[in-house]
Design a protein around this motif. Structure first.
Motif, short mmCIF file in Angstrom:
data_model
loop_
_atom_site.label_atom_id
_atom_site.label_comp_id
_atom_site.label_asym_id
_atom_site.label_seq_id
_atom_site.Cartn_x
_atom_site.Cartn_y
_atom_site.Cartn_z
N GLU A 64 0.83 -1.21 0.00
CA GLU A 64 0.00 0.00 0.00
C GLU A 64 0.86 1.26 0.00
OE1 GLU A 64 -3.49 2.18 2.70
OE2 GLU A 64 -2.40 0.44 3.48
N GLU A 65 0.50 2.20 -0.86
CA GLU A 65 1.19 3.47 -0.92
C GLU A 65 0.58 4.42 0.10
OE1 GLU A 65 2.99 5.46 -4.68
OE2 GLU A 65 1.02 6.39 -4.38
N LEU A 66 1.41 5.00 0.95
CA LEU A 66 0.95 5.89 2.01
C LEU A 66 1.53 7.28 1.79
CD1 LEU A 66 1.60 3.41 4.96
CD2 LEU A 66 -0.59 3.89 3.88
N ASN A 67 0.97 8.26 2.49
CA ASN A 67 1.45 9.63 2.32
C ASN A 67 1.45 10.34 3.66
OD1 ASN A 67 1.94 12.33 1.51
ND2 ASN A 67 1.03 11.91 -0.49
N ASP A 68 2.61 10.87 4.03
CA ASP A 68 2.72 11.63 5.28
C ASP A 68 3.03 13.09 5.01
OD1 ASP A 68 5.30 11.47 4.41
OD2 ASP A 68 6.14 10.66 6.26
N GLY A 69 2.71 13.54 3.80
CA GLY A 69 2.95 14.92 3.42
C GLY A 69 4.22 15.11 2.60
N ARG A 70 5.01 14.05 2.46
CA ARG A 70 6.20 14.10 1.62
C ARG A 70 5.92 13.26 0.38
NH1 ARG A 70 10.67 11.90 5.52
NH2 ARG A 70 8.98 10.50 6.11
N CYS A 71 6.96 12.72 -0.25
CA CYS A 71 6.74 11.79 -1.36
C CYS A 71 6.03 10.55 -0.84
CB CYS A 71 8.07 11.39 -1.99
SG CYS A 71 8.72 12.60 -3.16
N PRO A 72 5.16 9.96 -1.63
CA PRO A 72 4.50 8.71 -1.20
C PRO A 72 5.52 7.64 -0.86
CG PRO A 72 3.43 9.61 -3.16
CD PRO A 72 4.69 10.40 -2.95
N TYR A 73 5.21 6.83 0.15
CA TYR A 73 6.14 5.79 0.57
C TYR A 73 5.38 4.48 0.77
CZ TYR A 73 4.32 6.15 5.34
OH TYR A 73 3.49 6.12 6.43
N THR A 109 8.71 6.95 -3.49
CA THR A 109 8.57 7.13 -4.92
C THR A 109 8.15 8.55 -5.23
OG1 THR A 109 7.92 4.81 -5.26
CG2 THR A 109 7.35 6.37 -7.01
N ALA A 110 8.88 9.20 -6.11
CA ALA A 110 8.56 10.58 -6.53
C ALA A 110 7.60 10.54 -7.71
CB ALA A 110 9.84 11.31 -6.91
N LYS A 111 6.55 11.33 -7.64
CA LYS A 111 5.61 11.41 -8.74
C LYS A 111 6.20 12.16 -9.93
CE LYS A 111 2.17 9.26 -6.77
NZ LYS A 111 1.77 7.91 -7.24
N SER A 127 14.69 2.53 -9.19
CA SER A 127 14.31 2.90 -10.56
C SER A 127 14.42 4.40 -10.71
CB SER A 127 12.88 2.44 -10.87
OG SER A 127 11.94 3.07 -10.01
N GLY A 128 14.59 4.86 -11.95
CA GLY A 128 14.71 6.28 -12.20
C GLY A 128 16.12 6.79 -11.92
N ARG A 129 16.18 8.05 -11.50
CA ARG A 129 17.47 8.69 -11.23
C ARG A 129 17.27 9.71 -10.12
NH1 ARG A 129 21.33 8.72 -15.28
NH2 ARG A 129 23.32 9.66 -14.64
N ALA A 130 18.18 9.74 -9.16
CA ALA A 130 18.10 10.67 -8.04
C ALA A 130 19.36 11.51 -7.96
CB ALA A 130 17.88 9.93 -6.73
N ARG A 131 19.24 12.66 -7.32
CA ARG A 131 20.40 13.49 -7.01
C ARG A 131 20.45 13.66 -5.50
NH1 ARG A 131 20.76 18.76 -5.83
NH2 ARG A 131 18.65 19.17 -6.62
N PHE A 132 21.47 13.08 -4.89
CA PHE A 132 21.65 13.19 -3.45
C PHE A 132 22.50 14.42 -3.13
CE2 PHE A 132 20.27 8.88 -3.68
CZ PHE A 132 19.74 8.57 -2.44
N GLU A 133 22.19 15.05 -2.02
CA GLU A 133 23.04 16.09 -1.45
C GLU A 133 23.52 15.57 -0.11
OE1 GLU A 133 20.95 19.78 -1.22
OE2 GLU A 133 20.59 19.90 -3.40
N THR A 147 10.82 8.00 -9.90
CA THR A 147 12.04 7.50 -9.24
C THR A 147 11.68 6.88 -7.89
OG1 THR A 147 13.50 9.10 -10.31
CG2 THR A 147 14.25 8.16 -8.22
N THR A 148 12.19 5.68 -7.64
CA THR A 148 11.93 4.98 -6.38
C THR A 148 13.25 4.69 -5.68
OG1 THR A 148 9.87 3.95 -7.11
CG2 THR A 148 11.04 2.86 -5.32
N VAL A 149 13.31 5.03 -4.39
CA VAL A 149 14.49 4.78 -3.58
C VAL A 149 14.13 3.86 -2.43
CG1 VAL A 149 16.24 5.83 -2.09
CG2 VAL A 149 15.50 7.02 -4.15
N ILE A 150 14.89 2.79 -2.26
CA ILE A 150 14.76 1.90 -1.12
C ILE A 150 15.70 2.38 -0.02
CG2 ILE A 150 15.05 -0.47 -0.27
CD1 ILE A 150 12.82 -0.30 -2.24
N VAL A 151 15.21 2.45 1.22
CA VAL A 151 16.01 2.93 2.34
C VAL A 151 16.08 1.83 3.39
CG1 VAL A 151 16.35 4.72 4.06
CG2 VAL A 151 15.19 5.27 1.91
N MET A 152 17.30 1.47 3.80
CA MET A 152 17.52 0.48 4.85
C MET A 152 18.32 1.12 5.96
SD MET A 152 18.56 -2.41 2.06
CE MET A 152 18.97 -1.09 0.91
N GLY A 153 18.01 0.76 7.21
CA GLY A 153 18.74 1.40 8.29
C GLY A 153 18.72 0.61 9.58
#
Length: 214
Positions: A13-22, A40-42, A68-74, A105-111
């Motif tokens: 399920e795609e959820l939204n907390d006010g940022r990009c859907p996660y 995932t960025a729309k 997927s896609g392409r991201a620019r990290f700072e 673009t979709t980013v997987i985050v592990m921590g």
């Protein structure tokens, strides 16, 4: 007996907390040994990872994978191009954020916390109510969260703690103390968080609260 689970990204399920859907990958699969979720960025240009530095006492070391896609990290002010398949490791104290260079673009985050046994806080369960809290709609956040939290044995302390915060701010001391008690029973460190959290200022002199936090 060995067990396994299989899920496609779109099954979660795609959820939204006010940022990009996660998508709450860890919660969906019932993972208890490490944290993992996806964003995932729309649209191109969307901030896909919120800016933060993981410098608090309970912070996580984080590994990002551009699925997927392409991201620019700072990272501490340095731009890092991250096309599909790129891993980015950000250690404690590194200020990080990321923007989508392509739509979808979709980013997987592990921590996890370095040197400590992982346990799930359950922030993913609470995240959909964060915009209500930030808007000062504490009673509404509490009412909606209780529909999810009450009536079941919730195994996560953070949603219970955050619910207690909202109830305290909404003038519901008995409910706040009960849900804080449940959070502390699951993980004692939340007692220390309660001592310093200004959300509980309204009930800080309540004998039941003082007995609970010590």
């Amino acid at each position: 007996m060995a067990s396994f689970k299989v899920a496609h990204l779109e099954d979660i399920e795609e959820l939204n907390d006010g940022r990009c859907p996660y998508r709450a990958v860890r919660h969906h699969l019932g993972i208890s040994s490490f944290g993992v979720n996806s964003w995932t960025a729309k649209d191109a240009g969307d901030r896909i990872i919120n800016e933060h530095d993981e410098s608090e006492q309970d912070s996580d070391e984080e590994l990002y994978l551009v699925l997927s896609g392409r991201a620019r990290f700072e990272l501490d002010g340095e731009n890092v191009d991250a096309p599909t398949g790129t891993f980015v490791l950000a250690g404690l104290g590194v200020n990080r954020t990321a923007f989508a260079e392509e739509a979808g673009t979709t980013v997987i985050v592990m921590g996890g916390r370095p040197g400590k046994v992982y346990y799930p806080h359950g922030w993913e369960v609470w995240a959909p109510f964060t915009p209500l809290y930030e808007a000062g709609k504490y009673a509404e956040a509490a009412d909606r969260a209780r529909e999810l939290i009450d009536g079941k044995e919730l195994q996560y302390p953070q949603p219970l703690f955050n619910l207690a915060c909202c109830e305290s701010l909404a003038g519901r001391p008995a409910d706040a103390i009960e849900h804080l008690r449940r959070a502390i029973e699951l993980a004692g460190e939340w007692r220390e968080y309660a001592k310093a959290d200004s959300d509980f200022d309204a009930i800080r002199d309540d004998p039941a609260f003082r007995e609970l936090v010590g």
